[in-house]
Design a protein around this motif. Structure first.
Motif, PDB file in Angstrom:
ATOM      1  N   ARG A  61       0.817  -1.217   0.000  1.00 52.96           N
ATOM      2  CA  ARG A  61       0.000   0.000   0.000  1.00 52.96           C
ATOM      3  C   ARG A  61       0.849   1.266   0.000  1.00 52.96           C
ATOM      4  NH1 ARG A  61      -5.489  -0.427   3.554  1.00 52.96           N
ATOM      5  NH2 ARG A  61      -6.409  -2.227   2.479  1.00 52.96           N
ATOM      6  N   SER A  62       1.948   1.236   0.719  1.00 55.75           N
ATOM      7  CA  SER A  62       2.814   2.421   0.762  1.00 55.75           C
ATOM      8  C   SER A  62       4.192   2.012   1.251  1.00 55.75           C
ATOM      9  CB  SER A  62       2.234   3.504   1.683  1.00 55.75           C
ATOM     10  OG  SER A  62       2.193   3.059   3.034  1.00 55.75           O
ATOM     11  N   ILE A  63       5.204   2.782   0.832  1.00 55.63           N
ATOM     12  CA  ILE A  63       6.567   2.614   1.320  1.00 55.63           C
ATOM     13  C   ILE A  63       7.264   3.962   1.197  1.00 55.63           C
ATOM     14  CG2 ILE A  63       7.388   1.789  -0.938  1.00 55.63           C
ATOM     15  CD1 ILE A  63       9.463   0.077   0.626  1.00 55.63           C
ATOM     16  N   ASN A  64       7.906   4.398   2.253  1.00 53.01           N
ATOM     17  CA  ASN A  64       8.640   5.663   2.206  1.00 53.01           C
ATOM     18  C   ASN A  64       9.795   5.620   3.192  1.00 53.01           C
ATOM     19  OD1 ASN A  64       7.717   7.102   4.884  1.00 53.01           O
ATOM     20  ND2 ASN A  64       5.849   6.299   3.940  1.00 53.01           N
ATOM     21  N   SER A  65      10.834   6.381   2.891  1.00 52.27           N
ATOM     22  CA  SER A  65      12.042   6.355   3.717  1.00 52.27           C
ATOM     23  C   SER A  65      12.464   7.771   4.084  1.00 52.27           C
ATOM     24  CB  SER A  65      13.184   5.651   2.975  1.00 52.27           C
ATOM     25  OG  SER A  65      13.486   6.331   1.766  1.00 52.27           O
ATOM     26  N   THR A  66      13.174   7.867   5.203  1.00 55.93           N
ATOM     27  CA  THR A  66      13.716   9.150   5.674  1.00 55.93           C
ATOM     28  C   THR A  66      15.148   8.931   6.148  1.00 55.93           C
ATOM     29  OG1 THR A  66      12.846   8.785   7.911  1.00 55.93           O
ATOM     30  CG2 THR A  66      11.453  10.031   6.373  1.00 55.93           C
ATOM     31  N   GLN A  67      15.918  10.004   6.149  1.00 49.97           N
ATOM     32  CA  GLN A  67      17.310   9.977   6.621  1.00 49.97           C
ATOM     33  C   GLN A  67      17.583  11.245   7.412  1.00 49.97           C
ATOM     34  OE1 GLN A  67      19.660   9.713   3.076  1.00 49.97           O
ATOM     35  NE2 GLN A  67      19.230   7.543   2.726  1.00 49.97           N
ATOM     36  N   ASP A  68      18.333  11.107   8.494  1.00 51.81           N
ATOM     37  CA  ASP A  68      18.720  12.293   9.270  1.00 51.81           C
ATOM     38  C   ASP A  68      20.234  12.408   9.437  1.00 51.81           C
ATOM     39  OD1 ASP A  68      19.336  10.318  11.091  1.00 51.81           O
ATOM     40  OD2 ASP A  68      17.872  10.949  12.599  1.00 51.81           O
ATOM     41  N   GLY A  69      20.969  11.597   8.665  1.00 50.31           N
ATOM     42  CA  GLY A  69      22.427  11.613   8.778  1.00 50.31           C
ATOM     43  C   GLY A  69      22.966  10.628   9.793  1.00 50.31           C
TER      44      GLY A  69
END
Length: 560
Positions: free
Chosen positions: A416-424
Motif C-alpha cells: 500500500r505504501s513505502i517511504n524512507s527518511t534519513q537524518d544523517g
C-alpha cells in the motif's frame, strides 16, 4: 484581547487594597513582566478601541443581535440574554449537538454550562459577518420562517417527499438546511434513451449528498443533513452517539427484528467535480457508497408513506467504513438482531454480492545506521523491499497450491505504501502491506510467519484491521427475494463474490447468514477520479429495493 492577540496580562487593584499598605510596588511581579512588544501591542489596541469607539459599536450590534435572536420562533430557545456582543442563548436541550452543527457550518461557538450557547465574537466583527452568524444559528436551531436554500426546496415538492410536511422525531437533533450553492443547477433533463427525467427527490437527494464532503471521521454534516431529509420523507431519524445516521419506519425498531439496511456515509479523499454528463452523475461517493445509501433512504421512504408495514425497516448510514475501524458498524451490532440485512455497497442494480474476502494490515518499520551508499551495508529501503518480495513469493507459492484460478480463493498481498527518511545518523523506511484473505484462511499462522521473517530481517511489525472472510449463499431467503425482485423488473440477476472487504465482514458473524450486499454503481469506479453513477441504474436499484423490502416487511417469522 488586551494585547490585540499578543499575550499580555494585567493586574487591577481596588483603592481599598492600595490604601491598606500591604501591597506595594513590585511585590507582585514576573520575570517576563513588562515585555516591550506586548506593552506596545496593548497601547496600539487601546488606541484603536478609543479611536473607533468599539464599545459603543459593540453595544449597537449587540442590541441588534439580541433583538433578532429573541424574535426567533423555536421551542429550542428558552431565553436569550447578554450585554453588548457577549450573548448567551439558553436552550431547552443540551447544547453540544448544536455547537457541533454550527462548527460544521464554520461558526465557532462555546458552551456556558450544559445548555447555554455562548457567543463572544471579536469587537471588530463586520455587520455582514454578524448577519451570517445569526442566519446560520437560526437555521441550526430550526427557527420558523427560515428559508432553506438549495436542492431540498426542489425535493419538498417532488415525488418522494413526505406529505403534510411530516417532521419526524429526533431528540437533540439540530435542524440543518440543504447545502448551499449550485445544488439545483444542471439537473438532468434526459436519460440514456432520450426519455425525460423528472427532477425528482431521489436524484435531488443524491446530488445534495455529493455536495457535502464526508471523509472518514468527518461525516457529521452529512449525518445531520440525512436525518433532516429522512424526517421530511416520513421516517423517524436521528444521529446516534457514534455519529451514525439512523432512520426507521417505526419509532421503536430496536425491540423487534427489523430489516436493517447498513450503508456508509464516509468516502476516501479526493475531489471529483460534481456534474451531470450523458445520463450519469459524477462526484466523490457517487458509487462508494452514497449512491447505495441514497437508494436505501428513497426505497424505505416509499414504503413508509404507503404504510401497513408489519416489520420495521432501519437505514443506517455508518461512519468510518473506509477506515479499518468500522466504528459505525460495530456501534450497531448489539443494538439490532435483524431478520435480514442488506449492506450498501455497489454491485450493479442487477447483481447481488454474497461474499467478501478477509483482511489483515501489516505495518513494518526498518531502522538502520546511516552508511555510505557505496558501502556493503544494505539500506533500510533495501531491507524493506526484500521483506516485501518475501511476502509476494510466499503468496504466489500458496496460491499455486491452494487457489487454482479463483481470485476469491487467493491470498492477495498489496504494497500500500513505502517511504524512507534519513537524518544523517539513521535511515528509516516505513511500509504498509494489505492482505486480502481467502475463506477459511489461518490468519494466526500467517502472523506467526510474518513475525519470524521480521525477526530474521530486523523489521518491526504491527498488525491491524483484521477481518475474517464472510460469505453466504444464493439460497438464503434474502437472496431469493432479490432474485424475484430483479426478475420482476425485467432484468436477469447474477451473484458476485468480491475481493475487498465491507461491513458485511463486521456484522455477518453476529447477525447470521441472511445477509447480502446490494447497491447501484460500478465498483470498478470506486476511489477513482472518474467516479460516477448511471441515473437509470440508480432508479432501477430503488425499484428493486422497494420490492424486496415490501416483501420482507410483511414477514412475521425469522428464517436463518
Amino acid at each position: 484581547a488586551l494585547g490585540g492577540g499578543v499575550p499580555l496580562g494585567a493586574i487591577g487593584l481596588g483603592q481599598r487594597v492600595i490604601e491598606s499598605g500591604r501591597i506595594s510596588k513590585g511585590v507582585h511581579g514576573s520575570t517576563f513582566g513588562g515585555n516591550p512588544l506586548a506593552c506596545a501591542a496593548a497601547l496600539a489596541t487601546l488606541d484603536i478601541i478609543e479611536r473607533e469607539d468599539l464599545p459603543a459599536r459593540a453595544a449597537r450590534l449587540g442590541t441588534t443581535a439580541l433583538e433578532r435572536l429573541r424574535s426567533l420562533r423555536t421551542p429550542l430557545i428558552r431565553e436569550v440574554r447578554g450585554r453588548g456582543l457577549m450573548i448567551g442563548i439558553e436552550l431547552t436541550k443540551r447544547v453540544q449537538p448544536y455547537l457541533e452543527a454550527l462548527l460544521e457550518r464554520s461558526i465557532l461557538a462555546l458552551p456556558a454550562g450544559p445548555n447555554v450557547l455562548r457567543l463572544l465574537p471579536p469587537l471588530v466583527i463586520t455587520e455582514e459577518q454578524l448577519d451570517t452568524v445569526l442566519t446560520v444559528i437560526a437555521d441550526v436551531l430550526g427557527a420558523q420562517g427560515q428559508e432553506v436554500a438549495g436542492v431540498s426546496n426542489l425535493a419538498a415538492g417532488s415525488r418522494g417527499a413526505a406529505p403534510g410536511g411530516f417532521s419526524g422525531e429526533s431528540p437533540d437533533l439540530p435542524s440543518l438546511p440543504a447545502p448551499e450553492g449550485d445544488a439545483q443547477k444542471n439537473l438532468p433533463l434526459k436519460g440514456d434513451e432520450g426519455e425525460p427525467y423528472q427532477a425528482d427527490a431521489d436524484i435531488a437527494l443524491l446530488h445534495s449528498m455529493l455536495t457535502i464532503p464526508s471523509y472518514s471521521g468527518q461525516e457529521g454534516a452529512l449525518a445531520h443533513y440525512l436525518a433532516e431529509q429522512a424526517q421530511q420523507r416520513g421516517l423517524h431519524a436521528y444521529v446516534d452517539e457514534v455519529g451514525n445516521f439512523i432512520a426507521s419506519t417505526h419509532r421503536d425498531a430496536c425491540d423487534e427484528q427489523p430489516v436493517v439496511l447498513l450503508g456508509h456515509m464516509d468516502t476516501v479523499h479526493g475531489v471529483v467535480p460534481i456534474r451531470y454528463e450523458e445520463g450519469a452523475l459524477y462526484g466523490r461517493g457517487a458509487v462508494d457508497a452514497k449512491g447505495p445509501l441514497a437508494a436505501f433512504v428513497c426505497a424505505t421512504a416509499r414504503l413508509a408513506q404507503a404504510g401497513n408495514l408489519t416489520r420495521p425497516i432501519v437505514v443506517v448510514g455508518a461512519v468510518e467504513e473506509e477506515a479499518a475501524t468500522s466504528r459505525g458498524a460495530r456501534g450497531v451490532i448489539e443494538r439490532y438482531q435483524p431478520l435480514a440485512c442488506v449492506i450498501g455497497e455497489p454491485s450493479g442494480s442487477q447483481n447481488v454480492t454474497i461474499g467478501y474476502k478477509g483482511r489483515l494490515l501489516v505495518d513494518g518499520t526498518v531502522t538502520r545506521s546511516s552508511s555510505h551508499s557505496a558501502g556493503p551495508q544494505l539500506s533500510s529501503s533495501e531491507v524493506a523491499t526484500t521483506f516485501w518480495m518475501r511476502v509476494r513469493n510466499h503468496a504466489d507459492e500458496w496460491n499455486r497450491q491452494h487457489a487454482g484460478n479463483s481470485a476469491f480463493a487467493s491470498l492477495m498481498p498489496t504494497l500500500r505504501s513505502i517511504n524512507s527518511t534519513q537524518d544523517g545518523m539513521e535511515d528509516r523506511t516505513l511500509l504498509c502491506i494489505g492482505y486480502r484473505l481467502p475463506p477459511n484462511f489461518d490468519i494466526a499462522a500467517l502472523r506467526e510467519e510474518l513475525e519470524r521473517w521480521g525477526d530474521e530481517d530486523n523489521v518491526q511489525l504491527s498488525f491491524s484491521g483484521e477481518e475474517v472472510t464472510f460469505q453466504t449463499s444464493r439460497t438464503i431467503p434474502l437472496a431469493r427475494s432479490f432474485v424475484s425482485a430483479i426478475r420482476a423488473t425485467g432484468a436477469q440477476p447474477t451473484f458476485k463474490y468480491k475481493t475487498g472487504t465491507s461491513d458485511m465482514n463486521v456484522v455477518g458473524p453476529f447477525w447470521g447468514q441472511n445477509i447480502v450486499a446490494y447497491g447501484p454503481g460500478d465498483s470498478r469506479l470506486d476511489h477513482t477520479p472518474d467516479e460516477h453513477i448511471r441515473l437509470t441504474e440508480y432508479h432501477h436499484a430503488i425499484d428493486v429495493l422497494t420490492r424486496v423490502l415490501s416483501e420482507l416487511a410483511q414477514q412475521r417469522s425469522v428464517t436463518r
